[in-house]
Motif scaffolding. Structure first.
Motif, PDB file in Angstrom:
ATOM      1  N   LEU A  32      44.028  45.157  40.166  1.00  0.00           N
ATOM      2  CA  LEU A  32      43.422  43.946  39.618  1.00  0.00           C
ATOM      3  C   LEU A  32      43.312  44.044  38.094  1.00  0.00           C
ATOM      4  CD1 LEU A  32      42.063  41.205  40.111  1.00  0.00           C
ATOM      5  CD2 LEU A  32      39.892  42.421  40.357  1.00  0.00           C
ATOM      6  N   ALA A  33      42.882  45.175  37.585  1.00  0.00           N
ATOM      7  CA  ALA A  33      42.763  45.373  36.129  1.00  0.00           C
ATOM      8  C   ALA A  33      44.136  45.290  35.467  1.00  0.00           C
ATOM      9  CB  ALA A  33      42.097  46.713  35.833  1.00  0.00           C
ATOM     10  N   GLN A  34      45.144  45.873  36.117  1.00  0.00           N
ATOM     11  CA  GLN A  34      46.502  45.818  35.564  1.00  0.00           C
ATOM     12  C   GLN A  34      47.017  44.380  35.540  1.00  0.00           C
ATOM     13  OE1 GLN A  34      48.535  48.623  38.121  1.00  0.00           O
ATOM     14  NE2 GLN A  34      48.233  50.319  36.681  1.00  0.00           N
ATOM     15  N   GLU A  35      46.776  43.638  36.608  1.00  0.00           N
ATOM     16  CA  GLU A  35      47.212  42.234  36.667  1.00  0.00           C
ATOM     17  C   GLU A  35      46.503  41.401  35.606  1.00  0.00           C
ATOM     18  OE1 GLU A  35      49.163  38.758  37.763  1.00  0.00           O
ATOM     19  OE2 GLU A  35      49.653  40.869  38.062  1.00  0.00           O
ATOM     20  N   GLN A  36      45.207  41.651  35.431  1.00  0.00           N
ATOM     21  CA  GLN A  36      44.464  40.924  34.401  1.00  0.00           C
ATOM     22  C   GLN A  36      44.999  41.260  33.008  1.00  0.00           C
ATOM     23  OE1 GLN A  36      40.454  42.112  35.389  1.00  0.00           O
ATOM     24  NE2 GLN A  36      40.088  40.270  36.637  1.00  0.00           N
ATOM     25  N   ALA A  37      45.320  42.519  32.772  1.00  0.00           N
ATOM     26  CA  ALA A  37      45.878  42.930  31.473  1.00  0.00           C
ATOM     27  C   ALA A  37      47.247  42.292  31.257  1.00  0.00           C
ATOM     28  CB  ALA A  37      45.985  44.453  31.411  1.00  0.00           C
ATOM     29  N   ARG A  39      48.340  39.466  32.580  1.00  0.00           N
ATOM     30  CA  ARG A  39      48.126  38.040  32.316  1.00  0.00           C
ATOM     31  C   ARG A  39      47.616  37.807  30.894  1.00  0.00           C
ATOM     32  NH1 ARG A  39      45.447  35.781  37.945  1.00  0.00           N
ATOM     33  NH2 ARG A  39      47.346  36.035  39.200  1.00  0.00           N
ATOM     34  N   GLN A  40      46.722  38.671  30.443  1.00  0.00           N
ATOM     35  CA  GLN A  40      46.197  38.550  29.078  1.00  0.00           C
ATOM     36  C   GLN A  40      47.324  38.744  28.065  1.00  0.00           C
ATOM     37  OE1 GLN A  40      43.339  37.523  27.993  1.00  0.00           O
ATOM     38  NE2 GLN A  40      43.629  37.963  25.837  1.00  0.00           N
ATOM     39  N   ALA A  41      48.164  39.751  28.289  1.00  0.00           N
ATOM     40  CA  ALA A  41      49.296  39.995  27.387  1.00  0.00           C
ATOM     41  C   ALA A  41      50.251  38.811  27.404  1.00  0.00           C
ATOM     42  CB  ALA A  41      50.018  41.279  27.780  1.00  0.00           C
ATOM     43  N   SER A  42      50.474  38.248  28.577  1.00  0.00           N
ATOM     44  CA  SER A  42      51.346  37.088  28.700  1.00  0.00           C
ATOM     45  C   SER A  42      50.767  35.893  27.943  1.00  0.00           C
ATOM     46  CB  SER A  42      51.550  36.744  30.181  1.00  0.00           C
ATOM     47  OG  SER A  42      52.348  35.597  30.313  1.00  0.00           O
TER      48      SER A  42
END
Length: 192
Positions: A32-37, A39-42
């Motif tokens: 979840l943290a990786q996906e959020q990161a 998405r944030q980078a995107s």
């Protein structure tokens, strides 16, 4: 109520299961943290692209305004320099320049000259490029074949006007430069 020894026994038997569940929960939290990161980078990359696109659009609009402003300060019409027998139009300027070029041993064909003129200025003898590297360096490209002033002076052909906007002088100087650099204007198929 469960007695303490029974509770200890239940906890003891389920401790490996508890560790497995905790490991799964930790893995899920990491994903979840990786996906959020990601998405944030995107989102940040998208915002950067939008900002760059906005800057590019604003720069192009400014260049267009500058170009229009530059056109307003140029001569309203091409210089009347055509010799007798040559019309004061693109065809006449090219034919007159070719005649002068032959006298000076400068190679080039009608087709090669015309092709480069259309690409460089669209046939506008008063065209000025106010947005490229040359312009930013204070020496904008000018005339039918978009010649900078130092190149025009260096490759000026005797018997033509000393004005870079003069269509015949511009063609002759550009062709003289192209002959020295590329062998002929006919060999030029892009900006030079």
């Amino acid at each position: 109520m469960i007695e303490v020894p029974v509770l200890v026994a239940v906890l003891a038997t389920s401790q490996p299961q508890a560790h497995a569940l905790q490991d799964q929960a930790d893995q899920a939290a990491l994903l979840l943290a990786q996906e959020q990161a990601r998405r944030q980078a995107s989102r940040q990359a998208h915002h950067r692209k939008v900002a760059e696109l906005r800057k590019t659009t604003e720069r192009k609009a400014a260049e267009t305004r500058q170009q229009k402003k530059g056109r307003a300060s140029r001569p309203a019409a091409p210089h009347k320099r055509s010799a007798p027998g040559y019309p004061n139009n693109l065809d006449g300027w090219i034919r007159q320049a070719l005649s002068i070029m032959r006298q000076h041993g400068i190679p080039g064909s009608y087709e090669g000259i015309r092709r480069n003129i259309i690409r460089e200025s669209g046939g506008d003898p008063t065209a000025v490029n106010n947005w490229d590297t040359n312009a930013r360096n204070g020496v904008p490209s000018k005339g039918l074949l978009q010649v900078i002033q130092p190149t025009f002076r260096a490759y000026h052909v005797p018997g033509t006007s000393g004005d870079v906007f003069d269509p015949v002088a511009n063609i002759a100087a550009a062709c003289n430069y192209a002959a020295h650099t590329y062998g002929s204007i006919d060999n030029v198929n892009g900006a030079y």
